[in-house]
Design a protein around this motif. Structure first.
Motif, PDB file in Angstrom:
ATOM      1  N   THR A  14      36.115  38.600  42.427  1.00 22.72           N
ATOM      2  CA  THR A  14      37.230  37.977  43.132  1.00 22.72           C
ATOM      3  C   THR A  14      37.641  36.666  42.483  1.00 22.72           C
ATOM      4  O   THR A  14      38.815  36.394  42.283  1.00 22.72           O
ATOM      5  CB  THR A  14      36.854  37.748  44.611  1.00 22.72           C
ATOM      6  N   THR A  15      36.676  35.826  42.137  1.00 26.07           N
ATOM      7  CA  THR A  15      36.971  34.523  41.551  1.00 26.07           C
ATOM      8  C   THR A  15      35.867  34.133  40.577  1.00 26.07           C
ATOM      9  O   THR A  15      34.750  34.651  40.665  1.00 26.07           O
ATOM     10  CB  THR A  15      37.099  33.441  42.648  1.00 26.07           C
ATOM     11  N   LYS A  45      41.574  35.829  41.482  1.00 25.92           N
ATOM     12  CA  LYS A  45      42.291  34.682  42.051  1.00 25.92           C
ATOM     13  C   LYS A  45      41.547  33.398  41.752  1.00 25.92           C
ATOM     14  O   LYS A  45      40.403  33.407  41.290  1.00 25.92           O
ATOM     15  CB  LYS A  45      42.470  34.839  43.562  1.00 25.92           C
ATOM     16  N   ALA A  66      44.676  37.352  37.009  1.00 26.44           N
ATOM     17  CA  ALA A  66      44.443  36.466  38.150  1.00 26.44           C
ATOM     18  C   ALA A  66      45.744  36.011  38.808  1.00 26.44           C
ATOM     19  O   ALA A  66      46.749  35.743  38.143  1.00 26.44           O
ATOM     20  CB  ALA A  66      43.639  35.246  37.710  1.00 26.44           C
ATOM     21  N   ASN A  67      45.685  35.933  40.134  1.00 19.67           N
ATOM     22  CA  ASN A  67      46.742  35.341  40.950  1.00 19.67           C
ATOM     23  C   ASN A  67      48.075  36.091  40.874  1.00 19.67           C
ATOM     24  O   ASN A  67      49.129  35.520  41.177  1.00 19.67           O
ATOM     25  CB  ASN A  67      46.939  33.863  40.570  1.00 19.67           C
ATOM     26  N   LYS A  68      48.035  37.357  40.510  1.00 15.76           N
ATOM     27  CA  LYS A  68      49.224  38.205  40.541  1.00 15.76           C
ATOM     28  C   LYS A  68      49.258  38.957  41.880  1.00 15.76           C
ATOM     29  O   LYS A  68      48.327  38.890  42.675  1.00 15.76           O
ATOM     30  CB  LYS A  68      49.195  39.204  39.376  1.00 15.76           C
ATOM     31  N   GLN A  73      48.011  43.720  40.074  1.00 16.53           N
ATOM     32  CA  GLN A  73      46.597  43.703  39.685  1.00 16.53           C
ATOM     33  C   GLN A  73      46.016  45.105  39.591  1.00 16.53           C
ATOM     34  O   GLN A  73      45.241  45.402  38.680  1.00 16.53           O
ATOM     35  CB  GLN A  73      45.795  42.848  40.678  1.00 16.53           C
ATOM     36  N   ARG A  94      37.125  42.042  47.768  1.00 14.28           N
ATOM     37  CA  ARG A  94      38.468  42.218  47.203  1.00 14.28           C
ATOM     38  C   ARG A  94      38.410  42.998  45.896  1.00 14.28           C
ATOM     39  O   ARG A  94      39.263  43.854  45.636  1.00 14.28           O
ATOM     40  CB  ARG A  94      39.122  40.848  46.983  1.00 14.28           C
TER      41      ARG A  94
END
Length: 330
Positions: A14-15, A45, A66-68, A73, A94
């Motif tokens: 996830t991150t 993200k 990331a962050n799309k 994604q 996620r």
């Protein structure tokens, strides 16, 4: 697959902001690269806090995902998986959900890092249904502790226990782990520095820590607490600290990438979590040879041992303050 086969592994997480699961990914990737496997990482993200460290291992990091949007994604992830990866390893819910919707047939292992529902803030039945549907497509589910395994089975979020394996967090084998059987202070200073490294979320029950600190403001020592971490409760915890009259004794210092330095300058480590998946930060505190005061739950007992002298019942701020005083007076 034979154990000697060199794999092309894709980790989806996830991150890569600094946290227990993310630091564990870094340790795992280092080991996999050292064994000759090809490794790539996708994160979904957040800020790329561990990007440089991951790249230093020799792994490829696909930061463009990331962050799309979720649909974007899924499309990008499906395209990446088709690049001859023969093993996918997902970390955190996620990542599991997005990988599920790529409809890939590649071998899939996932790690469950916490003793909480797949949808922590959602309906329990929906969480159970979603978890079990996704697990149908997964080849192996790794629980990072016996506590997590027990939760998954008790909550019925996993139906087929034959897919479930316990593999505990690894640790950098270049670092030694210390263990304090009894309290022993590093200095004779009248100021006792308490450190907590924790996300500022309900699971960590930091109001209990603040109430414990409010109980410590009498006696021969003064107590200063440093709380490192970010989260949704930061403002609420700062207001609660003020209401207890301990704002001058408590500092909220945000995230830190210098955990070893923070712990080396502390006198005692405190963790007040209601539950944990594992509690990697406890190993880090042990490595720093710090005495630990910690709320007792299945995971912390697993890490520290059920007879560890610093264990206190969840929510027992009086007990926490008493353990800290014992330590200060040792």
């Amino acid at each position: 697959m034979k154990s000697t086969e060199k794999l092309n592994i894709l980790h989806v997480i996830t991150t890569i902001e600094i946290g227990g699961a993310e630091k564990q990914l870094l340790i795992l990737v280092r080991q996999q690269i050292s064994e000759g496997h090809q490794v790539a990482i996708v994160f979904l993200k957040g800020e790329p806090e561990l990007l440089i460290e991951l790249q230093k291992t020799g792994a490829t990091v696909f930061a463009q995902v990331a962050n799309k949007s979720i649909l974007n994604q899924i499309v990008q992830l499906r395209t990446l998986i088709r690049r001859d990866f023969n093993l996918i390893h997902t970390h955190l819910p996620r990542a599991e959900v997005l990988t599920f919707f790529t409809f890939s047939n590649v071998a899939w292992v996932t790690s469950r890092h916490n003793a909480e529902p797949f949808l922590p803030n959602g309906n329990k039945l929906l969480s159970r249904a979603l978890s079990r549907t996704i697990v149908m497509r997964i080849d192996c589910v790794v629980a990072i502790s016996d506590a997590v395994r027990h939760f998954l089975l008790k909550s019925k979020e996993i139906k087929n226990c034959n897919k479930l394996e316990v593999i505990r967090y690894g640790f950098d084998n270049n670092k030694t782990i210390g263990y304090q059987n009894k309290f022993s202070r590093k200095t004779n200073s009248s100021v006792v520095k308490i450190v907590c490294i924790s996300r500022l979320v309900p699971q960590k029950d930091l109001k209990t820590l603040l109430k414990a600190i409010s109980e410590l403001q009498t006696g021969s020592h003064s107590y200063k607490a440093e709380i490192y971490g970010e989260g949704e409760l930061k403002e609420e915890l700062q207001e609660f600290s003020a209401s207890l009259g301990v704002s001058d004794n408590v500092k909220f210092l945000g995230k830190t990438s210098n955990i070893n330095e923070v712990l080396s300058n502390a006198d005692i480590f405190v963790l007040t979590s209601k539950y944990e998946g594992f509690g990697l930060v406890l190993l880090e505190a042990m490595q720093a040879n710090l005495p630990i005061v910690c709320c007792r739950n299945a995971a912390t007992e697993e890490v520290l041992g059920i007879d560890y002298p610093g264990l206190v019942d969840v929510g027992d701020y009086i007990g926490i303050s008493a353990k800290i005083v014992d330590f200060a007076n040792a």
